[in-house]
Write an enzyme that holds these catalytic residues in place. Structure first.
Site, PDB file in Angstrom:
ATOM      1  N   HIS A   1      49.078  58.045  49.854  1.00 53.07           N
ATOM      2  CA  HIS A   1      49.352  57.668  48.574  1.00 53.07           C
ATOM      3  C   HIS A   1      50.749  57.646  48.164  1.00 53.07           C
ATOM      4  CE1 HIS A   1      48.699  57.711  44.398  1.00 53.07           C
ATOM      5  NE2 HIS A   1      49.766  58.689  44.376  1.00 53.07           N
TER       6      HIS A   1
ATOM      7  N   GLU B   1      37.105  33.574  32.491  1.00 58.32           N
ATOM      8  CA  GLU B   1      36.860  34.579  33.398  1.00 58.32           C
ATOM      9  C   GLU B   1      35.461  34.769  34.082  1.00 58.32           C
ATOM     10  OE1 GLU B   1      38.667  38.161  31.904  1.00 58.32           O
ATOM     11  OE2 GLU B   1      38.099  37.772  29.656  1.00 58.32           O
TER      12      GLU B   1
ATOM     13  N   ASP C   1      38.855  38.757  36.647  1.00 56.21           N
ATOM     14  CA  ASP C   1      37.524  39.313  36.171  1.00 56.21           C
ATOM     15  C   ASP C   1      36.584  37.769  36.853  1.00 56.21           C
ATOM     16  OD1 ASP C   1      36.388  41.243  34.905  1.00 56.21           O
ATOM     17  OD2 ASP C   1      37.960  40.690  33.294  1.00 56.21           O
TER      18      ASP C   1
ATOM     19  N   CYS D   1      46.742  34.710  33.835  1.00 49.25           N
ATOM     20  CA  CYS D   1      46.965  36.001  33.574  1.00 49.25           C
ATOM     21  C   CYS D   1      46.436  37.141  34.449  1.00 49.25           C
ATOM     22  CB  CYS D   1      46.825  36.320  32.125  1.00 49.25           C
ATOM     23  SG  CYS D   1      45.141  36.136  31.712  1.00 49.25           S
TER      24      CYS D   1
END
Ligand code: PEP
Ligand code: MG
Length: 820
Positions: free
Chosen positions: A450, A686, A710, A757
């Site tokens: 991580h 989207e 999306d 976007c």
């Protein structure tokens, strides 16, 4: 047999922890399990990891890299009836030394985990003078009736695992996810151990290696379906791709010059390129103190655990969203995966069982997660160790909520330093201010850890796996951290400093050049201009967007104003926020997206029904049309603020014409109510239905903005938050690119412009392909602005169109990515 009775010494004494480790090491040497040198490795391990499991049991073992000092896998036990202090306040009575070449020792570990949950049993083993009793208990020979390994269910199948790492964290998580879909109880057996297929811990504890034959059995109304689904998934490999390789491919190529050092260096592994020179500070965590005895009755303690679980889940979901916004879905998925531990049936069962015996919620939780985490990390597998770190991280997060007190909680750095740590958990890094961290160096962890992932995303030089010696450095010592070479120069010579400074300056010059150019427009080599604007969620980000060279805001995610509070923001608050953003933007345009709550963005004070598929449920504009009061309040605020600068309104999640027309009608009513001037209206593209209807939608709006996150999720039917499938949700998949092309064609025909976007707008390659497809405005995360602009400037529109055409002709996302 894993251990001989001669490797168990009862009634022993040790002066201190080091003496205990030496003595248990000597037992392992005597039984022919290890070379004497492995004892040093056991000592070194102790510097970087806590091997105290709880209930008086500790499991010292060596560092994985010294595995060749192990002659034969084995276990030795030193029983210390008087105990020895392992850590402050933690007394060990059973010191179980482990030398594990592979995973045969897992049986002992899982039996230890059983003992761990039973204080009386642990006390008995700590004082018995019969070595045979300890041997028998740790070999699993004396399970009490309640702990007997359960029988398999009637229906089931056998399967031989053939993946190189066995059933490690990733395939096990995938198996748990599948099992959870069904009501049936599903059990997985490996020899004489069996675990609940809905419990990640339960599965990992089975120690299923490559070549192991397991039995999967189930009972319940949908047992047959569950078994069929699991069998198919096992046969298909359960997402088992080599994680290390996949991540390593993302390690960026160094931009820094190579330096040869003369001074003393510690070599680790390069995790994030770049050079830092500065003084070191060692990161320490505060000590969480919990009383063992319950403060209240059992049901009140259970309730405390419930509410701490709920609060921790809230915290993780906030971290998830912040990280999603800052660094994208793949990095955010770490927090999603951590949430799984809080639902793990085996962990919850163990913790609740301890509470039921009269222990406090905090102590019970601590024993449970520490025990499971220690068992995972002792498996000496890089991937499982990473899961152990995650488990400790989430365990500690919850424990803090149940703590009686937290001692010596460290101050986070507030001046620039090079941070040294054993390893950093996702929560540690989320709390650090990157501007004060010049570089990171960790004793453990790997390039896929991580710490490494976060360091790369923040562009901080980092070295991992540098060994425990870094932790004995004094705070304030000046070092050179060379993330590109993977070394920490602990005693740099004058020459080293001079060279490192030169390399650092060269890097800085590049950064400054990029930064200076970030205020210039992104004009392609043939004069075509692409607007590069920012995705923001707050007033502060509006300021940062301008400072980073954003030419405005292409997406204000207004839902962030609704999160992390107890009530919805008033019209006045929303108006103030919008006005402050317009002020910060100083005349630059801003697209305000109306509320996109639902899906992964849940707001506790807005009562919304639990949904089977929240991404397909009441989300975005659907919620606004159901809760017109919320929608109207927000529109009033935006429209009132629109007198202060170029604001545009955009609706999220439009799937049908009815939704768009209804949203527009309400907006117009509100506009007239507040007396605002005309305003440009746009919609997100989207959802695939919006693409198919784009020609019709284009007649109703002033612009489209493609939400590729999306659009990818709905086009490929891949949950964008799915930890295993996230890689499949690639916005550069040809299907998504073809949907984008269709959208642009419809917009061109109607004479409106198109922006994008979603995440791929901020990927330099994605930015070029989108430009070539005819997208005129790229709205990207703030840190990506300069790089996207710089990339756009390197190509002509003809080249971008050519690349886009070749990408459209591909049949796989990987082929698209291979084009450059
Ligand atoms: C998108 O879906 O691509 C988008 C930009 O919106 P969000 O990520 O907020 O859903
Ligand atoms: Mg979206």
């Amino acid at each position: 047999m894993l251990f001989k009775e001669s490797a168990i010494e009862v009634g022993a004494q040790a002066e201190n922890k080091a003496d205990a480790i030496r003595k248990v090491g000597a037992l392992l040497v005597k039984s022919g399990n290890i070379e004497p040198g492995y004892v040093d490795s056991m000592m070194a391990r102790e510097e970087v990891a806590n091997t105290f499991l709880g209930n008086g049991i500790s499991i010292p073992h060596g560092i994985p890299k010294d595995r060749d000092l192990i002659k034969q896998t084995g276990v030795a036990v030193l029983q210390l009836p008087q105990g020895v202090e392992w850590n402050e306040g933690e007394i060990a009575h059973l010191v179980v030394g482990i030398a594990a070449k592979s995973d045969e020792h897992l049986t002992v570990l899982s039996n230890l985990t059983d003992v761990l949950g039973d204080a009386d049993e642990a006390a008995r083993l700590a004082t018995t003078d019969d070595a045979g009793e300890i041997a028998q208990r740790l070999s699993g020979g004396q399970l009490s009736p309640s702990e007997e390994t359960p029988e398999d269910y009637d229906e089931g199948f056998d399967f031989t695992v053939t993946s190189p790492h066995g059933l490690h964290a990733r395939p096990a998580t995938a198996l748990v996810d599948i099992a959870k879909v069904f009501d049936a109880n599903v059990r997985v057996r490996n020899g004489n151990k069996a675990g609940d297929a809905k419990s990640l811990i339960g599965l990992l504890k089975l120690g299923i290696d490559n070549g192991t034959t397991i039995r999967v059995s189930a009972e319940g109304t949908d047992a047959i379906k569950a078994l069929a689904a699991i069998q198919t998934a096992l046969e298909e490999g359960l997402e088992d791709e080599d994680e290390a390789q996949a991540e390593a491919a993302n390690v960026p190529i160094s931009r820094a010059n190579k330096v040869q050092y003369e001074g003393q260096t510690i070599t680790g592994i390069s995790a994030s390129p770049g050079i830092a020179i500065g003084s070191v500070t060692t990161f320490r965590r505060g000590r969480i103190v919990v009383e063992e005895k319950a403060h209240q009755d059992v049901s009140a303690e259970q309730e405390r655990l419930n509410s701490a679980l709920a609060s921790s889940k809230d915290e993780l979901s906030t971290l998830y969203r912040d990280m999603l916004n800052k660094s994208g879905a793949a990095k955010a998925a770490i927090f999603k995966a951590q949430t799984e531990f809080l639902d793990d049936p085996e962990m919850l069962r163990d913790a609740r069982a301890l509470i039921a015996k009269g222990h406090s919620a905090g102590w019970s939780w601590q024993q449970t997660y520490e025990g499971h985490a220690a068992a995972l990390s002792a498996m000496q597998d890089e991937i499982l160790s990473a899961r152990a770190l995650d488990l400790r991280d989430v365990g500690r997060r919850l424990l803090k909520l149940l703590a009686d007190k937290v001692e010596d909680d460290p101050e986070l750095p507030d001046s620039p330093i090079i941070l040294l740590a054993d390893d950093l958990t996702p929560s540690d890094t989320a709390g650090l201010d990157p501007k004060f961290v010049l570089g990171l160096c960790t004793a453990s962890g790997g390039p896929t850890s991580h710490t490494a992932i976060i360091a790369r995303s923040l562009d901080i030089p980092a070295v991992v796996s540098a060994g425990p010696n870094i932790l004995s450095m004094s705070d304030g010592a000046t070092v050179i951290l060379d993330g590109s070479a993977g070394v920490l120069v602990i005693q740099p010579t004058r020459n080293d400093n001079a060279q490192a400074e030169e390399a650092f300056k060269a890097h800085q010059r590049q950064v400054i050049a990029d930064r200076l150019a970030c205020y210039q427009p992104a004009i392609m080599t043939d004069g075509e201009r692409i607007e590069v604007v920012a995705n923001i969620g707050s007033v502060d980000e509006a300021k940062s967007a301008v400072e980073a060279g954003g030419e405005g805001v292409g997406l204000l995610r207004t839902e962030f104003q609704f999160l992390q509070r107890d009530t919805e923001p008033s019209e006045a608050e929303q108006y103030e926020a919008c006005s402050a953003m317009m002020k910060a933007l100083n005349g630059l345009p801003m697209i305000v997206r109306t509320l996109d709550i639902g899906g992964d963005k849940d707001v506790p004070y807005l009562p919304m029904p639990q949904e089977m598929n929240p991404f397909l449920g009441v989300r975005g504009i659907r919620l606004c049309l159901q809760r017109e009061d919320l929608f109207r309040t927000q529109l009033r605020a935006i429209l009132r603020a629109s007198s202060q600068g170029p604001i545009r309104i955009m609706y999220p999640m439009i799937a049908t014409m009815e939704e768009l027309l209804a949203a527009k009608a309400i907006t117009e009513e509100v506009r007239l109510e507040v007396g605002a001037g005309p305003i440009e209206i746009g919609m997100m593209i989207e959802i695939p239905s919006a693409v198919m209807m784009a020609e019709d939608f284009a007649k109703e709006v002033d612009f489209f903005s493609i939400g590729t996150n999306d659009l990818t999720q709905y086009a490929l039917a891949v949950d964008r938050m799915h930890p295993q499938l996230a890689k499949m949700a690639d916005g550069l998949h040809p299907s998504v690119l073809r949907l984008i092309r269709k959208t642009v064609e419809a917009a061109d025909a109607a004479g409106i412009w198109v922006g994008a976007c979603g995440g791929i707008a901020g990927d330099p390659m994605g930015a070029v392909i989108l430009s070539g497809l005819g997208v005129r405005e790229l709205s990207v995360s703030i840190p990506a602005i300069a790089a996207v602009k710089a990339k756009v400037r390197t190509v002509s529109m003809d080249e971008a169109r050519d690349l886009a055409a070749r990408a459209l002709a591909c049949t796989k996302a990987s082929d698209v990515r291979a084009l450059v």
